[in-house]
Design a protein around this motif. Structure first.
Motif, PDB file in Angstrom:
ATOM      1  N   GLN A  11      11.726  -2.721  -2.990  1.00  0.00           N
ATOM      2  CA  GLN A  11      12.601  -3.883  -3.170  1.00  0.00           C
ATOM      3  C   GLN A  11      14.006  -3.589  -2.641  1.00  0.00           C
ATOM      4  OE1 GLN A  11      11.682  -7.047  -4.074  1.00  0.00           O
ATOM      5  NE2 GLN A  11       9.718  -6.036  -3.745  1.00  0.00           N
ATOM      6  N   TYR A  12      14.475  -2.372  -2.849  1.00  0.00           N
ATOM      7  CA  TYR A  12      15.777  -1.989  -2.295  1.00  0.00           C
ATOM      8  C   TYR A  12      15.756  -2.041  -0.767  1.00  0.00           C
ATOM      9  CZ  TYR A  12      17.074  -0.226  -6.936  1.00  0.00           C
ATOM     10  OH  TYR A  12      17.363  -0.103  -8.276  1.00  0.00           O
ATOM     11  N   MET A  13      14.621  -1.676  -0.169  1.00  0.00           N
ATOM     12  CA  MET A  13      14.516  -1.752   1.289  1.00  0.00           C
ATOM     13  C   MET A  13      14.631  -3.199   1.767  1.00  0.00           C
ATOM     14  SD  MET A  13      11.494   1.032   2.046  1.00  0.00           S
ATOM     15  CE  MET A  13      11.516   0.771   3.831  1.00  0.00           C
ATOM     16  N   PHE A  14      13.912  -4.118   1.126  1.00  0.00           N
ATOM     17  CA  PHE A  14      14.014  -5.534   1.489  1.00  0.00           C
ATOM     18  C   PHE A  14      15.456  -6.022   1.336  1.00  0.00           C
ATOM     19  CE2 PHE A  14       9.331  -5.995   0.331  1.00  0.00           C
ATOM     20  CZ  PHE A  14       8.913  -6.197   1.636  1.00  0.00           C
ATOM     21  N   LEU A  34       9.504  -9.102  11.942  1.00  0.00           N
ATOM     22  CA  LEU A  34       8.734  -7.943  11.482  1.00  0.00           C
ATOM     23  C   LEU A  34       8.853  -7.756   9.975  1.00  0.00           C
ATOM     24  CD1 LEU A  34       9.463  -5.419  14.359  1.00  0.00           C
ATOM     25  CD2 LEU A  34       7.234  -6.402  13.762  1.00  0.00           C
ATOM     26  N   VAL A  35      10.046  -7.912   9.427  1.00  0.00           N
ATOM     27  CA  VAL A  35      10.236  -7.760   7.979  1.00  0.00           C
ATOM     28  C   VAL A  35       9.535  -8.902   7.245  1.00  0.00           C
ATOM     29  CG1 VAL A  35      11.933  -7.715   6.103  1.00  0.00           C
ATOM     30  CG2 VAL A  35      12.326  -6.391   8.190  1.00  0.00           C
ATOM     31  N   GLU A  36       9.624 -10.112   7.777  1.00  0.00           N
ATOM     32  CA  GLU A  36       8.938 -11.256   7.167  1.00  0.00           C
ATOM     33  C   GLU A  36       7.425 -11.034   7.129  1.00  0.00           C
ATOM     34  OE1 GLU A  36       7.732 -15.728   8.603  1.00  0.00           O
ATOM     35  OE2 GLU A  36       9.723 -15.011   9.153  1.00  0.00           O
ATOM     36  N   LEU A  37       6.865 -10.578   8.234  1.00  0.00           N
ATOM     37  CA  LEU A  37       5.428 -10.310   8.277  1.00  0.00           C
ATOM     38  C   LEU A  37       5.049  -9.189   7.319  1.00  0.00           C
ATOM     39  CD1 LEU A  37       4.829 -10.528  12.130  1.00  0.00           C
ATOM     40  CD2 LEU A  37       4.123 -12.208  10.402  1.00  0.00           C
ATOM     41  N   GLY A  46       7.952  -2.422   0.892  1.00  0.00           N
ATOM     42  CA  GLY A  46       9.318  -2.646   1.361  1.00  0.00           C
ATOM     43  C   GLY A  46       9.404  -2.507   2.860  1.00  0.00           C
ATOM     44  N   ALA A  47      10.439  -3.120   3.436  1.00  0.00           N
ATOM     45  CA  ALA A  47      10.659  -3.047   4.882  1.00  0.00           C
ATOM     46  C   ALA A  47      12.124  -3.325   5.168  1.00  0.00           C
ATOM     47  CB  ALA A  47       9.783  -4.056   5.619  1.00  0.00           C
ATOM     48  N   ARG A  48      12.622  -2.714   6.229  1.00  0.00           N
ATOM     49  CA  ARG A  48      13.998  -2.955   6.653  1.00  0.00           C
ATOM     50  C   ARG A  48      14.145  -2.520   8.101  1.00  0.00           C
ATOM     51  NH1 ARG A  48      17.836   0.629   7.386  1.00  0.00           N
ATOM     52  NH2 ARG A  48      19.425  -0.648   6.424  1.00  0.00           N
ATOM     53  N   LEU A  49      15.204  -3.015   8.738  1.00  0.00           N
ATOM     54  CA  LEU A  49      15.507  -2.547  10.089  1.00  0.00           C
ATOM     55  C   LEU A  49      15.974  -1.105  10.024  1.00  0.00           C
ATOM     56  CD1 LEU A  49      18.838  -2.333  10.571  1.00  0.00           C
ATOM     57  CD2 LEU A  49      18.629  -4.783  10.577  1.00  0.00           C
ATOM     58  N   LEU A  61       7.485   0.639   3.937  1.00  0.00           N
ATOM     59  CA  LEU A  61       6.885   1.454   2.892  1.00  0.00           C
ATOM     60  C   LEU A  61       5.578   0.773   2.497  1.00  0.00           C
ATOM     61  CD1 LEU A  61       7.153   3.855   0.942  1.00  0.00           C
ATOM     62  CD2 LEU A  61       8.371   2.314  -0.623  1.00  0.00           C
ATOM     63  N   VAL A  62       4.458   1.439   2.811  1.00  0.00           N
ATOM     64  CA  VAL A  62       3.142   0.834   2.639  1.00  0.00           C
ATOM     65  C   VAL A  62       2.276   1.760   1.793  1.00  0.00           C
ATOM     66  CG1 VAL A  62       1.088   0.001   3.870  1.00  0.00           C
ATOM     67  CG2 VAL A  62       3.360  -0.273   4.897  1.00  0.00           C
ATOM     68  N   SER A  63       1.527   1.172   0.896  1.00  0.00           N
ATOM     69  CA  SER A  63       0.564   1.925   0.100  1.00  0.00           C
ATOM     70  C   SER A  63      -0.397   2.660   1.028  1.00  0.00           C
ATOM     71  CB  SER A  63      -0.202   0.963  -0.808  1.00  0.00           C
ATOM     72  OG  SER A  63      -1.299   1.586  -1.403  1.00  0.00           O
ATOM     73  N   TYR A  64      -0.661   3.910   0.725  1.00  0.00           N
ATOM     74  CA  TYR A  64      -1.502   4.767   1.562  1.00  0.00           C
ATOM     75  C   TYR A  64      -2.843   4.109   1.896  1.00  0.00           C
ATOM     76  CZ  TYR A  64      -4.415   8.718   2.913  1.00  0.00           C
ATOM     77  OH  TYR A  64      -5.273   9.546   3.582  1.00  0.00           O
ATOM     78  N   HIS A  65      -3.454   3.490   0.912  1.00  0.00           N
ATOM     79  CA  HIS A  65      -4.782   2.909   1.098  1.00  0.00           C
ATOM     80  C   HIS A  65      -4.756   1.621   1.920  1.00  0.00           C
ATOM     81  CE1 HIS A  65      -6.504   5.918  -1.478  1.00  0.00           C
ATOM     82  NE2 HIS A  65      -5.613   5.635  -2.400  1.00  0.00           N
ATOM     83  N   HIS A  66      -3.568   1.063   2.157  1.00  0.00           N
ATOM     84  CA  HIS A  66      -3.440  -0.163   2.944  1.00  0.00           C
ATOM     85  C   HIS A  66      -2.876   0.087   4.339  1.00  0.00           C
ATOM     86  CE1 HIS A  66      -3.499  -1.916  -1.164  1.00  0.00           C
ATOM     87  NE2 HIS A  66      -4.179  -2.864  -0.547  1.00  0.00           N
ATOM     88  N   ALA A  67      -2.602   1.325   4.682  1.00  0.00           N
ATOM     89  CA  ALA A  67      -1.880   1.622   5.927  1.00  0.00           C
ATOM     90  C   ALA A  67      -2.607   1.104   7.167  1.00  0.00           C
ATOM     91  CB  ALA A  67      -1.620   3.122   6.049  1.00  0.00           C
ATOM     92  N   GLU A  68      -3.870   1.380   7.290  1.00  0.00           N
ATOM     93  CA  GLU A  68      -4.592   0.959   8.495  1.00  0.00           C
ATOM     94  C   GLU A  68      -4.654  -0.564   8.599  1.00  0.00           C
ATOM     95  OE1 GLU A  68      -8.959   1.516  10.517  1.00  0.00           O
ATOM     96  OE2 GLU A  68      -8.136   3.185   9.360  1.00  0.00           O
ATOM     97  N   ALA A  69      -4.996  -1.226   7.504  1.00  0.00           N
ATOM     98  CA  ALA A  69      -5.053  -2.688   7.508  1.00  0.00           C
ATOM     99  C   ALA A  69      -3.674  -3.285   7.772  1.00  0.00           C
ATOM    100  CB  ALA A  69      -5.605  -3.197   6.179  1.00  0.00           C
TER     101      ALA A  69
END
Length: 98
Positions: A11-14, A34-37, A46-49, A61-69
């Protein structure tokens, strides 16, 4: 991060992206997209430039199990929305040198 509260850190990244975009004016429509997507994907916390903006990149910042998807989703959605291809790169959080 020491408390392993990845959701709060995300959330801090967003919020950091929004602050850079709104107050520093150093984002671009492409980075905002990119952040919106990223925010729309359930595995993204979370995501940021990064890289100073003005056409840099985003860090997500992506959950390990969701990285590929997540990478497949981002590449597909970004190309659909922008007409440009992107190449996601995976990095993993590990203990630091200290």
């Amino acid at each position: 991060m020491e408390d392993q509260d990845h959701r709060q850190f995300g959330q801090y990244m967003f919020q950091s992206h929004e602050s850079s975009r709104d107050f520093l004016k150093n984002s671009t429509p492409e980075l905002d997209l990119l952040v919106e997507l990223a925010r729309a994907h359930p595995g993204c916390l979370g995501a940021r430039l990064t890289g100073g903006g003005f056409g840099g990149a985003t860090i997500n910042l992506v959950s390990y199990h969701h990285a590929e998807a997540f990478m497949e989703f981002m590449a597909r959605q970004y190309e659909t929305r922008s007409g440009h291809k992107l190449q996601p790169v995976v990095c993993q959080i590990v203990d630091g040198a200290g």
